[in-house]
Enzyme design. Structure first.
Site, mmCIF file in Angstrom:
data_model
loop_
_atom_site.group_PDB
_atom_site.id
_atom_site.type_symbol
_atom_site.label_atom_id
_atom_site.label_comp_id
_atom_site.label_asym_id
_atom_site.label_seq_id
_atom_site.Cartn_x
_atom_site.Cartn_y
_atom_site.Cartn_z
ATOM 1 C CG LEU A 87 25.465 7.148 61.602
ATOM 2 C CD1 LEU A 87 25.322 8.419 61.477
ATOM 3 C CD2 LEU A 87 24.368 6.189 62.981
ATOM 4 N N GLY B 8 31.508 4.408 55.788
ATOM 5 C CA GLY B 8 32.464 4.493 55.272
ATOM 6 C C GLY B 8 33.594 3.952 55.486
ATOM 7 C CE LYS B 9 31.479 0.551 61.176
ATOM 8 N NZ LYS B 9 29.476 1.327 59.690
ATOM 9 C CB THR C 199 34.953 2.928 52.401
ATOM 10 O OG1 THR C 199 33.986 2.346 51.723
ATOM 11 C CG2 THR C 199 36.118 3.320 50.494
ATOM 12 N NE ARG D 149 27.029 -7.306 64.223
ATOM 13 C CZ ARG D 149 25.913 -7.665 64.811
ATOM 14 N NH1 ARG D 149 24.838 -9.051 65.113
ATOM 15 N NH2 ARG D 149 25.767 -6.728 66.266
ATOM 16 N NE ARG E 114 23.060 -2.149 67.727
ATOM 17 C CZ ARG E 114 22.873 -1.972 66.526
ATOM 18 N NH1 ARG E 114 23.151 -1.289 65.786
ATOM 19 N NH2 ARG E 114 21.274 -1.352 66.477
ATOM 20 C CG ASN F 299 29.490 -7.244 67.586
ATOM 21 O OD1 ASN F 299 30.349 -8.510 67.303
ATOM 22 N ND2 ASN F 299 29.330 -6.089 66.251
ATOM 23 C CB SER G 123 31.049 0.207 68.545
ATOM 24 O OG SER G 123 32.259 1.128 67.240
ATOM 25 N N GLY H 114 15.119 -1.784 65.382
ATOM 26 C CA GLY H 114 16.385 -1.060 65.928
ATOM 27 C C GLY H 114 17.624 -0.681 64.881
HETATM 28 N N1 LIG Z 1 19.440 -2.922 63.057
HETATM 29 C C1 LIG Z 1 21.182 -2.404 62.781
HETATM 30 N N2 LIG Z 1 21.785 -2.047 62.884
HETATM 31 C C2 LIG Z 1 22.515 -1.543 62.842
HETATM 32 N N3 LIG Z 1 23.412 -2.465 61.268
HETATM 33 C C3 LIG Z 1 22.608 -3.477 61.136
HETATM 34 C C4 LIG Z 1 21.196 -3.417 61.346
HETATM 35 N N4 LIG Z 1 21.166 -4.610 60.871
HETATM 36 C C5 LIG Z 1 22.103 -4.853 60.207
HETATM 37 N N5 LIG Z 1 22.842 -4.213 59.918
HETATM 38 C C6 LIG Z 1 24.276 -4.517 59.537
HETATM 39 O O1 LIG Z 1 24.644 -5.012 59.949
HETATM 40 C C7 LIG Z 1 26.137 -3.770 60.019
HETATM 41 C C8 LIG Z 1 27.120 -3.403 61.696
HETATM 42 O O2 LIG Z 1 27.555 -4.201 62.634
HETATM 43 P P1 LIG Z 1 28.616 -3.916 63.526
HETATM 44 O O3 LIG Z 1 29.120 -5.616 64.273
HETATM 45 O O4 LIG Z 1 29.324 -3.258 63.267
HETATM 46 O O5 LIG Z 1 27.253 -3.476 64.268
HETATM 47 S S1 LIG Z 1 27.403 -3.531 66.018
HETATM 48 O O6 LIG Z 1 28.733 -2.390 65.841
HETATM 49 O O7 LIG Z 1 26.836 -4.831 66.921
HETATM 50 O O8 LIG Z 1 26.198 -1.775 66.550
HETATM 51 C C9 LIG Z 1 26.122 -2.817 58.991
HETATM 52 O O9 LIG Z 1 27.139 -3.063 58.689
HETATM 53 P P2 LIG Z 1 27.811 -1.056 58.196
HETATM 54 O O10 LIG Z 1 26.995 -0.945 57.318
HETATM 55 O O11 LIG Z 1 29.172 -2.305 57.303
HETATM 56 O O12 LIG Z 1 27.902 -0.251 59.788
HETATM 57 C C10 LIG Z 1 24.666 -3.103 58.957
HETATM 58 O O13 LIG Z 1 24.898 -3.517 57.038
HETATM 59 N N1 LIG Z 2 34.772 8.560 51.779
HETATM 60 C C1 LIG Z 2 34.139 8.662 50.527
HETATM 61 N N2 LIG Z 2 33.191 9.372 49.680
HETATM 62 C C2 LIG Z 2 32.193 9.387 49.141
HETATM 63 N N3 LIG Z 2 31.988 7.172 49.445
HETATM 64 C C3 LIG Z 2 32.655 6.731 49.520
HETATM 65 C C4 LIG Z 2 33.512 7.407 50.654
HETATM 66 N N4 LIG Z 2 33.500 6.282 51.340
HETATM 67 C C5 LIG Z 2 32.999 5.249 51.044
HETATM 68 N N5 LIG Z 2 32.249 5.641 50.637
HETATM 69 C C6 LIG Z 2 30.877 4.296 49.592
HETATM 70 O O1 LIG Z 2 30.134 4.707 50.833
HETATM 71 C C7 LIG Z 2 29.396 3.211 50.675
HETATM 72 C C8 LIG Z 2 29.662 2.558 52.175
HETATM 73 O O2 LIG Z 2 31.174 2.634 52.413
HETATM 74 P P1 LIG Z 2 30.823 1.397 53.582
HETATM 75 O O3 LIG Z 2 32.768 1.731 53.986
HETATM 76 O O4 LIG Z 2 30.576 0.451 53.193
HETATM 77 O O5 LIG Z 2 30.801 2.186 54.953
HETATM 78 P P2 LIG Z 2 30.033 1.463 56.201
HETATM 79 O O6 LIG Z 2 31.254 0.084 56.363
HETATM 80 O O7 LIG Z 2 29.957 2.473 57.352
HETATM 81 O O8 LIG Z 2 28.446 1.356 56.426
HETATM 82 C C9 LIG Z 2 30.079 2.819 49.782
HETATM 83 O O9 LIG Z 2 28.948 2.792 48.500
HETATM 84 C C10 LIG Z 2 31.124 3.272 49.389
HETATM 85 O O10 LIG Z 2 31.885 3.121 48.148
#
Ligand SMILES: Nc1ncnc2c1ncn2[C@@H]1O[C@H](COP(=O)(O)OS(=O)(=O)O)[C@@H](OP(=O)(O)O)[C@H]1O
Ligand SMILES: Nc1ncnc2c1ncn2[C@@H]1O[C@H](COP(=O)(O)OP(=O)(O)O)[C@@H](O)[C@H]1O
Length: 294
Positions: free
Chosen positions: A124, A128-129, A131, A156, A170, A173, A197, A246
């Site tokens: 989701l 933390g992906k 990170t 993107r 998606r 992507n 994904s 969505g």
């Molecule tokens: N509707 C919606 N749903 C989910 N995420 C959203 C959406 N709109 C924008 N974002 C931002 O886009 C990042 C996800 O992009 P991805 O390319 O990883 O998504 S996907 O694999 O195609 O589902 C995701 O980044 P991460 O938080 O790093 O996961 C979000 O910041």
């Molecule tokens: N293992 C962890 N423990 C606590 N917080 C974390 C951990 N990994 C990431 N975070 C925090 O969670 C938030 C989301 O991390 P992020 O890597 O951006 O997630 P994603 O790429 O899945 O959206 C950031 O603020 C990050 O600092």
């Protein structure tokens, strides 16, 4: 043509077939494939034995044959054998010929002293992906290993800037990132793909692009409530307020892996693994599977 097709990354392979005189023969490949008509092996209990012309393994093998064919590839632990009819691939482009290079993946892996693969980090938003991807790439860099990260958000901004978050976009992507990741793996690089994904089928498609073992799926098993409480970009708040439609986990699905290589499970906030520890967990997996050697 109905028959057998063997794909290899070398200009020729040594092959012994029931239909060939004198046991083993070195056979040249054309456009990267050795193609044999059904008649050359359609004996009662046909057995095919193929080896690369040098000590390098055959990088990929496609077997297109009748159900009765058994293929045997001794001493080829890295060989990927897939059943596929020559004419069965409806997406196969027409009039396009595969061009072989004289330097193959195994040469590059030897140079880099590592094996190319794809670390596919799924989970989701906020799990933390990115990170973990960052910590992994740093920890491997410190060990002298070459990585490249494909982050969903970043890709993107360029290659996939035309795509939305609708299901079909998606999927596209993920398909594009899967194909790019495959190229990196072919270079010999440890490619880290970090994107939500959300659909199992899309991830499995990417897995199927690579030889067995080269796709390492890592699941960030973090509850939605934890991701939502982190909300570093304020997107969950916007989604809850109905300002983003969505959004994965809120009003769009996320299908967790059923059987992936690595699960990084969030336990409690006061007891959660650090990103570095998570990266080390993935590195142990790679080490055990031999990906950190040439
Ligand atoms: N509707 C919606 N749903 C989910 N995420 C959203 C959406 N709109 C924008 N974002 C931002 O886009 C990042 C996800 O992009 P991805 O390319 O990883 O998504 S996907 O694999 O195609 O589902 C995701 O980044 P991460 O938080 O790093 O996961 C979000 O910041
Ligand atoms: N293992 C962890 N423990 C606590 N917080 C974390 C951990 N990994 C990431 N975070 C925090 O969670 C938030 C989301 O991390 P992020 O890597 O951006 O997630 P994603 O790429 O899945 O959206 C950031 O603020 C990050 O600092």
């Amino acid at each position: 043509m109905e028959g057998l097709a063997i794909r290899a990354s070398r200009p020729s392979i040594i092959c012994s077939l029931p239909g060939l005189d004198g046991g083993s023969q070195r056979l040249p490949l054309s456009d990267g494939f050795l193609r044999l008509p059904t008649s050359s092996y359609a004996a009662d209990k046909p057995k095919l034995v193929a080896k690369s012309a040098s000590l390098h393994p055959i990088s990929a093998v496609n077997v297109s044959a009748q159900a009765s064919l058994t293929a045997d590839f001794p001493a080829l632990s890295e060989t990927n054998v897939k059943e596929e009819r020559i004419n069965g691939d409806k997406n196969k482009p027409e009039n396009i010929v595969w061009h072989e290079s004289s330097i193959c993946r195994c040469d590059r892996q030897q140079l880099l002293q590592q094996k190319g693969c794809v670390i596919w980090i799924t989970g989701l938003s906020g799990s933390g992906k990115s990170t973990v991807a960052c910590a992994l790439s740093k920890a491997l860099f410190e060990r002298g290993k070459l990585t490249y990260t494909l982050d969903g958000d970043n890709v993107r901004h360029g290659l996939n800037r035309d795509l939305t978050f609708k299901a079909e976009d998606r999927t596209e992507n993920i398909r594009r990132i899967g194909e790019v990741a495959k190229l990196f793996a072919d270079v010999g690089v440890i490619c880290i793909a970090s994107l939500i994904s959300p659909y199992r089928r899309d991830r499995d498609e990417c897995r199927s692009l690579l030889p067995e073992g080269d796709f390492v799926e890592v699941f960030m098993d973090v509850p939605l409530s934890v991701c939502e409480s982190r909300d570093p970009k304020g997107l969950y708040k916007l989604a809850r307020a109905g300002k983003i439609k969505g959004f994965t986990g809120i009003d769009d699905p996320y299908e967790a892996p059923l059987n992936c290589e690595v699960v990084l499970k969030h336990t409690r906030d006061d007891d959660s693994c650090s990103p570095r520890q998570m990266a080390e967990h993935i590195i142990s997996y790679l080490q055990n599977k031999g990906y950190l050697e040439g």
